[in-house]
Scaffold this active site. Structure first.
Site, short mmCIF file in Angstrom:
data_model
loop_
_atom_site.label_atom_id
_atom_site.label_comp_id
_atom_site.label_asym_id
_atom_site.label_seq_id
_atom_site.Cartn_x
_atom_site.Cartn_y
_atom_site.Cartn_z
N SER A 335 0.84 -1.21 0.00
CA SER A 335 0.00 0.00 0.00
C SER A 335 0.87 1.25 0.00
CB SER A 335 -0.89 0.04 1.23
OG SER A 335 -1.55 -1.16 1.38
N ARG A 339 1.08 4.22 -2.86
CA ARG A 339 0.81 5.64 -2.60
C ARG A 339 2.03 6.52 -2.84
NH1 ARG A 339 -2.72 2.51 -0.62
NH2 ARG A 339 -4.80 3.16 0.04
N GLY A 407 -8.22 -2.49 -8.42
CA GLY A 407 -9.43 -1.83 -7.92
C GLY A 407 -9.05 -0.62 -7.06
N SER A 480 -14.19 1.78 4.57
CA SER A 480 -13.39 1.49 3.38
C SER A 480 -12.27 2.52 3.25
CB SER A 480 -14.26 1.53 2.12
OG SER A 480 -13.44 1.68 0.98
N ASP A 628 -4.91 -9.81 7.95
CA ASP A 628 -4.14 -10.59 6.98
C ASP A 628 -3.19 -11.58 7.63
OD1 ASP A 628 -5.24 -9.54 4.69
OD2 ASP A 628 -3.87 -7.82 4.66
N LYS A 655 -11.44 -13.71 1.73
CA LYS A 655 -10.14 -13.23 1.24
C LYS A 655 -9.80 -14.02 -0.02
CE LYS A 655 -8.89 -10.08 4.27
NZ LYS A 655 -8.36 -8.78 3.90
N ARG A 659 -10.12 -18.37 4.33
CA ARG A 659 -8.88 -18.67 5.07
C ARG A 659 -9.13 -19.51 6.31
NH1 ARG A 659 -5.58 -13.06 3.95
NH2 ARG A 659 -4.67 -13.82 2.03
#
Ligand code: NAP
Length: 748
Positions: A335, A339, A407, A480, A628, A655, A659
């Site tokens: 992430s 960014r 996405g 979100s 995660d 996921k 999981r």
């Protein structure tokens, strides 16, 4: 072409005679292939010099060598003109009187406008039975001796029918080329000539010109003697038939001149850049060009940037290993890598990124900014250099922005592009096209953006530029991080303040990095707020190691006896540190040192020593902070004394795999009993034996079972591990370096 009409045409073809006028490389290769495939009744060839047609028989290229054009054409069901483009008109004059009713006429000329004009001048208009065509295959050789029956295999053939072209005629020509293994496409005459001018004619012109220039140099012998492979590759096409190319340039004069003029302007700019030491200009051209080749192949085939669902069955064989020791740095955070590109592009100055992870989001975003005029060097061994253009420095992209399978990329770009002065269209691969975008389009419209989506709020998204956005407050209906980030990015272009309140904590990498780049985002409780019209300053970003990747080694060093391992420069974002909190509650010996802030993100070195673990009830407030990391935390739970209970983790079931179930199934194979619940699992501390497990393509499950092997009484064979290479490229190497024992097998 519909498969029914194609197969009917294939049937009809079997009884037909194909005559080629001009039995050279292109015509001869066609008839040779048709003969070998046995898909037509008879092939006939005609050449100017009748000896060449006879040679065609000897070479197996044709059944019959016609002595005259009348003989070639009068019995033909399909007439193929394969003569030089400048000869079309005169050959059509000769052919016309002998065409029998029901026959089809087609050609192979490299220029379509010129063929259609020749037909019009001979027939008065373009008859329905005429199907202009062009095989995109060839070689530098010419004549029937060069005929090659596999020339068209897996090559494109472009047909340029007119609106009134007869369907049967079109199907027969399509079937003829398809029988030779070609991929048949259709486009308009004009489009064909424009595309070919750019992709074939201009490169030939440049190659001829370059070789001629160098050959005219007094040192030419030396130049050619020392020419490297690159020169040979680049100039190979200068060995093509000069007369044929002379004809092609004259026949496609207008389109060639258009693209040549554009190229000349760009070449002149590049000359100036070299003369004036304009590094950024030069790097811009070179980096864009390099990336463009890769990018276009992805766009054309509708692929993702990273092949997430690799189908090869890579198998890990994980064994006992030893005590874990040393100091390592695991893969960079996905992430934050993503960014860093986004904000670096919009900052003022040059941002240098290290430890960059080449994930789907990052690679798609990188290309999107290149399309909008940002110069980006790399990625090169985790290094990327972004020449920021400032908040208002983006340029209109030349076409739709293709985001592969990202996405996150699409949602963040929607916010960023809503406030630009130009229109944009966001597209992606097939799976992205199914993802919902309304959740960002709706609030953006409330800010004044003009956005259209396809049916059901799905991509492509059309974003109209030049809109004045107004800041607003938004209460997100569901938690979100993508929606929040999207609105904050739009807020930078809006009048006044934009604030977003989240119903539950979400990752805050965007806010932190904005602050890191000097764009102030205030946080108060569940609300993040920024004011429009600010600016960002470039800087250096050493991307923190991904705590999700570090988690495997935290558990591994905790459960392998006598371990003492340090994980360097790990991201310690408070929204991500659940794994440390949970492991500490279980009794793990974890210390953090060397803490600092990088690009707004807290980082530190994590030292883990082995320690006896105990089962706990995992606090529900820690679940979103470790979502995660649960696969490997389940392994910690198996190695702990007593019972570990997880609840409030429904999200784990949706996921990359379910999981909870996949881990429970795998643990069962190793002799561990678990109790699966709708929102969690209960695991009793137990001994594991060896066995075979399936990761179901889920990278985190594959790595979790690699860790489990440290305490299993036998080898664990883990199937379906290909995707580990995508999320954590050097996992196996690092694992073995610190004392684990993971071997890669399989048929990849
Ligand atoms: P080629 O090997 O030189 O063959 C040309 C053939 O045309 C020869 O058989 C020649 O007869 C015959 N011919 C020339 N003028 C004629 C006339 N006035 N009347 C009757 N026949 C005549 O050329 P090619 O490479 O096959 O090219 C043929 C066509 O394919 C051109 O329109 C070209 O644009 C197109 N094309 C070429 C390529 C390529 O890479 N080469 C690729 C795609 C399309 P002789 O043998 O007796 O001289």
């Amino acid at each position: 072409m519909a498969s029914d009409s194609l197969s009917l045409a294939m049937q009809e073809l079997k009884g037909l005679t194909v005559s080629v006028v001009g039995l050279g490389l292109i015509g001869g290769s066609l008839t040779k292939c048709l003969r070998e495939q046995g898909v037509v009744s008879k092939t006939v060839g005609y050449t100017l010099d009748s000896n060449h047609a006879k040679l065609g028989i000897e070479l197996g290229a044709v059944d019959v060598a016609a002595e005259t054009i009348a003989e070639a054409v009068s019995g033909a069901d399909i007439i193929v003109l394969a003569v030089p483009v400048q000869a079309f008109e005169s050959v059509l004059q000769e052919v016309k009187p002998f065409i029998k009713p029901g026959a089809v006429l087609t050609d192979v000329g490299s220029v379509k406008g010129n063929f259609v004009s020749a037909v019009e001048s001979v027939f008065g208009d373009v008859p329905e039975f005429v199907v202009p065509g062009h095989p995109i295959a060839g070689s530098e050789k010419s004549g029937v001796t060069a005929a090659n029956s596999s020339l068209y295999q897996n090559h494109k053939v472009i047909l340029t029918p007119l609106t009134h072209t007869d369907e049967r005629a079109l199907s027969l020509v399509d079937a003829m080329w398809s029988a030779c293994g070609a991929n048949v496409l259709q486009m308009s005459v004009e489009k064909h000539d424009e595309v070919l001018a750019a992709t074939s004619h201009l490169p030939h012109l440049i190659a001829f010109s370059l070789v001629d220039t160098l050959a005219g140099n007094p040192d030419n012998e030396d130049i050619f003697r020392y020419a490297a492979g690159g020169f040979r590759d680049f100039t190979r096409i200068a060995a093509s038939d000069p007369r044929m190319w002379h004809d092609i340039f004259l026949a496609n004069k207008e389109a060639v001149l258009n693209v040549l003029d554009r190229f000349s302007v760009d070449l002149q700019k590049l000359r100036t850049a070299v003369a004036d030491d304009q590094s950024q200009e030069m790097l811009g051209v070179f980096t864009r060009a390099r990336a463009a080749r890769e990018h276009f192949s992805k766009v054309l085939s509708g692929q993702s940037y990273v092949n997430a669902m690799n189908t090869n069955n890579v198998i890990f064989n994980a064994g006992a290993g030893s005590a874990l020791s040393g100091a390592i740095r695991v893969a960079g955070d996905k992430s934050i890598s993503h960014r860093s590109i986004m904000l670096g592009a919009l900052a003022e100055g040059v941002t240098e990124v290290e430890g960059f992870l080449e994930g789907e989001d990052s690679l798609a975003t990188l290309q999107a900014f290149r399309d909008m005029g940002v110069v980006i060097e790399g990625p090169n061994n985790g290094r990327v250099k972004i020449h920021g253009v400032g908040l208002n420095g983006l340029q209109a992209p030349p076409g739709p922005i293709y985001l592969g399978n990202s996405g996150t990329g699409m949602r963040l770009f929607a916010g960023l592009l809503a406030g630009q002065s130009f229109d944009t269209e966001l597209t992606g691969d097939e799976s992205l096209t199914k993802r919902p975008m309304e959740r960002v389009a709706k609030p953006l419209r409330e800010m004044g953006a003009v956005i259209e989506t396809a049916e059901g709020g799905r991509p492509p998204m059309l974003i109209k530029g030049g809109q004045a956005l107004c800041g607003m407050h938004y209460d997100m209906p569901m938690a979100s991080a993508q929606v929040k980030s999207c609105l904050l990015l739009a807020g930078m272009y809006a009048e006044g303040d934009t604030s977003v309140t989240e119903p539950a904590p979400t990752r805050d990498h965007t806010e932190r990095m904005l602050n890191g780049f000097g764009y102030s985002v205030e946080r108060s409780g569940a609300t993040a707020k920024l004011a429009g019209g600010g600016s960002m300053q470039a800087g250096k970003i050493d991307v923190p190691a991904d705590i999700s990747s570090a988690a495997f080694f935290m558990v591994a060093a905790s459960i392998a006896e006598r371990s003492d391992l340090t994980l360097e420069h790990v991201g310690l974002n408070p929204t991500r540190v659940g794994v440390i909190n949970i492991l500490r509650q279980m009794g793990a010996d974890i210390t953090v040192s060397n803490e600092k802030t990088v690009g707004g993100e807290p980082v530190g070195d994590i030292r883990i020593k082995s320690a006896p673990l105990k089962g706990i009830k995992i606090p529900e407030d820690q679940v979103p902070l470790a979502i995660d990391e649960f696969p490997v935390l389940f392994i910690a739970a198996v190695c702990a004394e007593g019972e570990t209970v997880l609840s409030g983790a429904e999200e784990l079931r949706v996921k990359e795999s379910d999981r909870i179930q996949v881990m429970a199934d795998g643990l069962a194979q190793l002799g561990v009993r678990t109790e699966v619940k709708p929102d969690g699992i209960v695991i009793q501390g137990a001994k594991m034996h060896g066995g075979t497990v399936h990761s179901h393509g889920d990278h985190r499950i594959a790595m979790a079972f690699s860790v489990a092997a440290l305490r299993a009484e036998g080898e664990i064979v883990i199937n379906d591990c290909a995707n580990v290479a995508t999320s954590f490229p050097n996992f196996v190497e690092l694992a073995n370096r610190v004392g684990m024992n993971v071997k890669v097998n399989g048929d990849a």
